[in-house]
Design a protein around this motif. Structure first.
Motif: not given
Length: 64
Positions: A3-13, A18-23, A36-43
């Motif tokens: 249940g764990i995934s890894f990403f690299s930020m592609e932009d400074n959105q 989280i900064c660009k290129n952060d893991f 509220k305040g949680d950072i989420i990943a979704y498709q």
């Protein structure tokens, strides 16, 4: 993997959090665990999005 995934930020959105290129390590969670305040990943359309929840109503409102 467990249940764990890894990403690299592609932009400074999300430059305030989280900064660009952060893991980014994302842990799977149930929707009732999100707050509220949680950072989420979704498709959307096959692309992973990472955003911060800024409000919870009938759904989740994220900062874009």
């Amino acid at each position: 993997m467990f249940g764990i995934s890894f990403f690299s930020m592609e932009d400074n959105q999300m430059k305030d959090d989280i900064c660009k290129n952060d893991f980014v390590i994302v842990k799977e969670a149930e929707s009732d665990e999100l707050q509220k305040g949680d950072i989420i990943a979704y498709q959307i359309n096959g692309k992973t999005r990472i955003n911060k929840i800024i409000n919870i109503t009938d759904g989740y409102v994220t900062k874009s």
